[in-house]
Scaffold this motif. Structure first.
Motif, PDB file in Angstrom:
ATOM      1  N   THR A   8       1.692  90.447-110.912  1.00 29.74           N
ATOM      2  CA  THR A   8       0.795  89.345-111.247  1.00 29.74           C
ATOM      3  C   THR A   8       1.531  88.045-110.962  1.00 29.74           C
ATOM      4  OG1 THR A   8       1.554  89.152-113.534  1.00 29.74           O
ATOM      5  CG2 THR A   8      -0.260  90.716-113.106  1.00 29.74           C
ATOM      6  N   SER A  62      -1.760  88.291-102.171  1.00 26.06           N
ATOM      7  CA  SER A  62      -2.822  89.192-101.753  1.00 26.06           C
ATOM      8  C   SER A  62      -3.967  89.031-102.745  1.00 26.06           C
ATOM      9  CB  SER A  62      -2.325  90.639-101.758  1.00 26.06           C
ATOM     10  OG  SER A  62      -1.263  90.783-100.846  1.00 26.06           O
ATOM     11  N   GLU A  63      -5.187  89.181-102.255  1.00 26.80           N
ATOM     12  CA  GLU A  63      -6.345  89.013-103.117  1.00 26.80           C
ATOM     13  C   GLU A  63      -7.349  90.120-102.870  1.00 26.80           C
ATOM     14  OE1 GLU A  63      -8.075  85.083-103.081  1.00 26.80           O
ATOM     15  OE2 GLU A  63      -6.176  84.219-102.438  1.00 26.80           O
ATOM     16  N   TYR A  64      -8.010  90.517-103.934  1.00 33.22           N
ATOM     17  CA  TYR A  64      -9.123  91.452-103.857  1.00 33.22           C
ATOM     18  C   TYR A  64     -10.095  91.047-104.945  1.00 33.22           C
ATOM     19  CZ  TYR A  64     -11.887  95.669-103.643  1.00 33.22           C
ATOM     20  OH  TYR A  64     -12.935  96.545-103.503  1.00 33.22           O
ATOM     21  N   SER A  78     -11.498  88.899-107.593  1.00 34.53           N
ATOM     22  CA  SER A  78     -10.878  87.852-108.413  1.00 34.53           C
ATOM     23  C   SER A  78      -9.421  88.159-108.739  1.00 34.53           C
ATOM     24  CB  SER A  78     -11.664  87.686-109.716  1.00 34.53           C
ATOM     25  OG  SER A  78     -11.597  88.877-110.474  1.00 34.53           O
ATOM     26  N   ARG A  79      -8.934  89.289-108.271  1.00 33.72           N
ATOM     27  CA  ARG A  79      -7.547  89.676-108.564  1.00 33.72           C
ATOM     28  C   ARG A  79      -6.597  89.120-107.512  1.00 33.72           C
ATOM     29  NH1 ARG A  79      -8.002  95.743-110.986  1.00 33.72           N
ATOM     30  NH2 ARG A  79      -9.616  95.196-112.478  1.00 33.72           N
ATOM     31  N   VAL A  80      -5.508  88.572-107.984  1.00 34.54           N
ATOM     32  CA  VAL A  80      -4.492  87.997-107.101  1.00 34.54           C
ATOM     33  C   VAL A  80      -3.149  88.583-107.502  1.00 34.54           C
ATOM     34  CG1 VAL A  80      -3.378  85.867-106.333  1.00 34.54           C
ATOM     35  CG2 VAL A  80      -5.809  85.857-106.916  1.00 34.54           C
ATOM     36  N   TRP A  81      -2.368  88.997-106.521  1.00 34.24           N
ATOM     37  CA  TRP A  81      -1.040  89.539-106.799  1.00 34.24           C
ATOM     38  C   TRP A  81      -0.116  89.205-105.640  1.00 34.24           C
ATOM     39  CZ3 TRP A  81      -5.113  92.442-105.153  1.00 34.24           C
ATOM     40  CH2 TRP A  81      -4.949  93.163-103.991  1.00 34.24           C
TER      41      TRP A  81
END
Length: 90
Positions: free
Chosen positions: A39, A66-68, A70-73
Protein backbone atom coordinates in the motif's frame (compact mmCIF):
# COMPACT_ATOMS: atom_id res chain seq x y z
CA UNK A 1 2.04 -46.88 12.48
CA UNK A 2 1.82 -49.07 9.41
CA UNK A 3 4.26 -49.08 6.55
CA UNK A 4 3.58 -49.68 2.87
CA UNK A 5 6.06 -51.62 0.81
CA UNK A 6 6.93 -49.84 -2.42
CA UNK A 7 8.53 -51.14 -5.55
CA UNK A 8 12.02 -49.59 -5.77
CA UNK A 9 11.31 -48.13 -9.22
CA UNK A 10 8.12 -46.50 -7.93
CA UNK A 11 9.95 -45.10 -4.93
CA UNK A 12 12.67 -43.63 -7.16
CA UNK A 13 10.04 -42.16 -9.49
CA UNK A 14 8.14 -40.61 -6.58
CA UNK A 15 11.33 -39.17 -5.14
CA UNK A 16 12.27 -37.63 -8.51
CA UNK A 17 8.77 -36.16 -8.93
CA UNK A 18 8.85 -34.64 -5.44
CA UNK A 19 12.30 -33.16 -6.06
CA UNK A 20 11.15 -31.63 -9.37
CA UNK A 21 8.10 -30.13 -7.65
CA UNK A 22 10.30 -28.73 -4.87
CA UNK A 23 12.64 -27.10 -7.42
CA UNK A 24 9.69 -25.56 -9.31
CA UNK A 25 8.27 -24.15 -6.08
CA UNK A 26 11.67 -22.72 -5.11
CA UNK A 27 12.02 -21.11 -8.55
CA UNK A 28 8.52 -19.58 -8.31
CA UNK A 29 9.26 -18.21 -4.85
CA UNK A 30 12.49 -16.58 -6.07
CA UNK A 31 10.67 -15.06 -9.06
CA UNK A 32 7.96 -13.63 -6.80
CA UNK A 33 10.46 -11.98 -4.46
CA UNK A 34 10.20 -8.24 -4.82
CA UNK A 35 6.84 -8.34 -6.54
CA UNK A 36 4.84 -8.05 -3.36
CA UNK A 37 2.31 -5.23 -3.64
CA UNK A 38 2.60 -2.60 -0.91
CA UNK A 39 0.00 0.00 0.00
CA UNK A 40 1.12 3.60 -0.27
CA UNK A 41 1.53 3.78 3.51
CA UNK A 42 3.61 0.59 3.49
CA UNK A 43 5.67 1.96 0.57
CA UNK A 44 6.33 5.21 2.44
CA UNK A 45 7.46 3.22 5.48
CA UNK A 46 9.67 1.02 3.26
CA UNK A 47 11.39 4.15 1.90
CA UNK A 48 11.51 5.78 5.34
CA UNK A 49 9.72 8.87 4.01
CA UNK A 50 6.44 10.52 4.89
CA UNK A 51 3.24 9.74 3.02
CA UNK A 52 3.15 13.25 1.44
CA UNK A 53 6.75 12.80 0.24
CA UNK A 54 5.83 9.51 -1.43
CA UNK A 55 2.84 11.18 -3.10
CA UNK A 56 5.23 13.88 -4.38
CA UNK A 57 7.53 11.21 -5.88
CA UNK A 58 4.50 9.68 -7.61
CA UNK A 59 3.27 13.07 -8.87
CA UNK A 60 6.75 13.84 -10.28
CA UNK A 61 6.90 10.45 -12.02
CA UNK A 62 9.86 9.19 -9.99
CA UNK A 63 7.77 6.24 -8.79
CA UNK A 64 5.07 4.57 -10.85
CA UNK A 65 2.26 2.95 -8.88
CA UNK A 66 0.00 0.20 -10.16
CA UNK A 67 -3.75 0.70 -10.13
CA UNK A 68 -6.80 -1.49 -10.44
CA UNK A 69 -10.07 0.31 -9.93
CA UNK A 70 -9.74 2.36 -6.78
CA UNK A 71 -6.85 0.28 -5.47
CA UNK A 72 -3.34 1.66 -5.75
CA UNK A 73 -0.15 -0.16 -4.81
CA UNK A 74 3.56 -0.10 -5.48
CA UNK A 75 5.70 -3.19 -5.83
CA UNK A 76 8.78 -3.64 -3.71
CA UNK A 77 10.75 -4.09 -6.93
CA UNK A 78 9.65 -0.59 -8.08
CA UNK A 79 10.79 0.88 -4.77
CA UNK A 80 14.12 -0.95 -4.94
CA UNK A 81 14.67 0.46 -8.45
CA UNK A 82 13.90 3.96 -7.15
CA UNK A 83 16.41 3.53 -4.33
CA UNK A 84 19.10 2.25 -6.71
CA UNK A 85 18.53 5.15 -9.13
CA UNK A 86 18.90 7.69 -6.34
CA UNK A 87 21.88 6.18 -4.57
CA UNK A 88 24.74 8.60 -4.04
CA UNK A 89 27.76 8.05 -6.20
CA UNK A 90 31.02 8.55 -4.32
Amino acid sequence: MSYIALDSELAISLQATLEAARLQLEKAQKAATGNQPLTLKQAAAYLHVSYPTLKEYIRNGAITPSEYGSRVWITQKELDSFIAAHRRKS
